[in-house]
Each structure stands twice: as structure tokens, then as C-alpha cells.
Design an enzyme around this catalytic site. Sequence first.
Site, mmCIF file in Angstrom:
data_model
loop_
_atom_site.group_PDB
_atom_site.id
_atom_site.type_symbol
_atom_site.label_atom_id
_atom_site.label_comp_id
_atom_site.label_asym_id
_atom_site.label_seq_id
_atom_site.Cartn_x
_atom_site.Cartn_y
_atom_site.Cartn_z
ATOM 1 N N ASP A 102 0.869 -1.180 0.000
ATOM 2 C CA ASP A 102 0.000 0.000 0.000
ATOM 3 C C ASP A 102 0.908 1.233 0.000
ATOM 4 O O ASP A 102 1.514 1.567 1.026
ATOM 5 C CB ASP A 102 -0.902 0.010 1.237
ATOM 6 C CG ASP A 102 -1.952 -1.105 1.233
ATOM 7 O OD1 ASP A 102 -1.747 -2.119 0.538
ATOM 8 O OD2 ASP A 102 -2.956 -0.975 1.962
ATOM 9 N N LYS A 166 -7.072 3.240 -2.898
ATOM 10 C CA LYS A 166 -7.394 3.198 -1.467
ATOM 11 C C LYS A 166 -7.602 4.621 -0.975
ATOM 12 O O LYS A 166 -6.880 5.535 -1.380
ATOM 13 C CB LYS A 166 -6.240 2.508 -0.728
ATOM 14 C CG LYS A 166 -6.327 2.507 0.790
ATOM 15 C CD LYS A 166 -5.137 1.731 1.388
ATOM 16 C CE LYS A 166 -5.042 1.912 2.897
ATOM 17 N NZ LYS A 166 -3.877 1.206 3.477
ATOM 18 N N LYS A 200 -10.314 0.095 -1.796
ATOM 19 C CA LYS A 200 -10.129 -0.139 -0.360
ATOM 20 C C LYS A 200 -10.419 1.130 0.430
ATOM 21 O O LYS A 200 -9.631 2.068 0.401
ATOM 22 C CB LYS A 200 -8.695 -0.616 -0.083
ATOM 23 C CG LYS A 200 -8.380 -0.826 1.405
ATOM 24 C CD LYS A 200 -6.966 -1.381 1.595
ATOM 25 C CE LYS A 200 -6.553 -1.415 3.063
ATOM 26 N NZ LYS A 200 -5.190 -1.958 3.257
#
Length: 259
Positions: A102, A166, A200
Site C-alpha cells: 500500500d 485506497k 479499499k
Amino acid sequence: MSELKVAALRALKLMDLTTLNDNDTDAKVIQLCHDAKSPVGNTAAICIYPRFIPIAKKTLREQGTPEIRIATVTNFPHGNDDIEIAVAETKAAVAYGADEVDVVFPYRALIAGNEQVGFDLVKQCKAACGDKVLLKVIIETGELKQEALIKKASQICIEAGADFIKTSTGKVPVNATPEYARMMLEVIRDMGVAKTVGFKPAGGVRTAEDAQQYLAMADEILGGDWADSRHYRFGASSLLTNLLNTLEVTDQKADPAAY
């Protein structure tokens, strides 16, 4: 089973169970691995700092759940625009054994009008990940704030090869919100990339009711069978306890200060 319980069970299996605190220890990460193996199923992944990947890998293997994926973070949490550092951190994370990375998008550069550095950073970090390691890009919606910027950041990440977009690091005052989630899901739909790009929400998803709302939105925008673990994750820590309470398999109380 009630609709809320169905949503809770679905959400649990889509969780990236997270600890990204300055005071994290091996013991905390070992406990996180134990928690990820729940009585009603495993979380999709855990999300930890890179230095804890080896102990997490060992723990997950020893407890018989090597399929729980290990996610980690790079260029975190500030999203600086130094591509070399972001790529070096991403390469190191892959070398440690991360299944997923991430990375924080250089969102301040985008706010200042520089689109290219974000594209280049994501493209090079994806190259560092290769085909086997998923790259999720954190655009920090609560700092971008404006729909035009949130959609532009999402588009840049997707064009540069991100596997997921995300919302948030969880380290700024405003993290995931349903409003921001809708904007990002609409970009995935409108670009026609639902087969290859996931979403996400992270930070602020704390209850089964929250998770149910987010999943209903994904079902509405991208179809009821889209939000599987390859296309949808919840970045959270306290959410797990609430989901287990909803499913009546624990009576623990969630930490109100948790992510």
C-alpha cells in the site's frame, strides 16, 4: 441469518486487519496474526510495517493460515514526491516477502498541479512489485477533499497500473467516507476497469453497519458479485471486534481509539 450478519461475515473476509502504530512490537503483530484467524473465517490480509513481515510470515505459517496475505506500506504516511525513495521502499517490502504493498500517492504534488510525479511514482512502484505482488495506492481523500482532485488522483493511479485505489492512510483527520468512496468507485466503473482494479476504504470503517453501507454501495455501482477479496478490502483494526460481536462469536469491546 439477518442482512446485517450476512454483511458482517462478508466484510470480515474482505478485511486487511491493520496495525500501523509507532509503538508496534513483534508481540502485537503476532497477536494480530492470531486475530486474523477468526472462528467464522479468516481476514483477507493483515497490514503491518515492513520490519514485521518476517515474524508475521512465520506466525501465519505456524498457525496454519499461510493463505492470509501480508500487506505493508511504503512512502507512508506523508506521500512525499521522491520517487526513488518510494521505489526503494517498495522493492525492500517485496524482498521482505510482502504479498501486497500500500503506497501513498504524492497527493500534495497533485494539489499543487503536478500530475506527472504521481503517475511516474505509481508506475515505477508497480514495476517494483511485478505481477505477483498487488499494489494498492492511497490517494488520501481527506486531504484532496475536492471531487475533481479525488477523481483525477484515482484516474492517474489506474492509468499508471495500480491494482487497487485506497482512500486513506488513517493518519489524517478525515479518512474514508461514503461520499469519497462513491467518487472512487464511479471512476473504476467509468474507466471500464472493474475486472482489474479494486477499491479499499480505510480508516473510519468501524461497525458492521458501516461495512454494510460501503458494500451496498459497491454492489449498486459495480454489481453484486464484484466485491470479492481481489477487488475489495476494508483497512481497519477495530472493525473486526464489532463484526465478531454482530456475528455473536465474541463479547469483547472494540477499542474506541482504534483505526
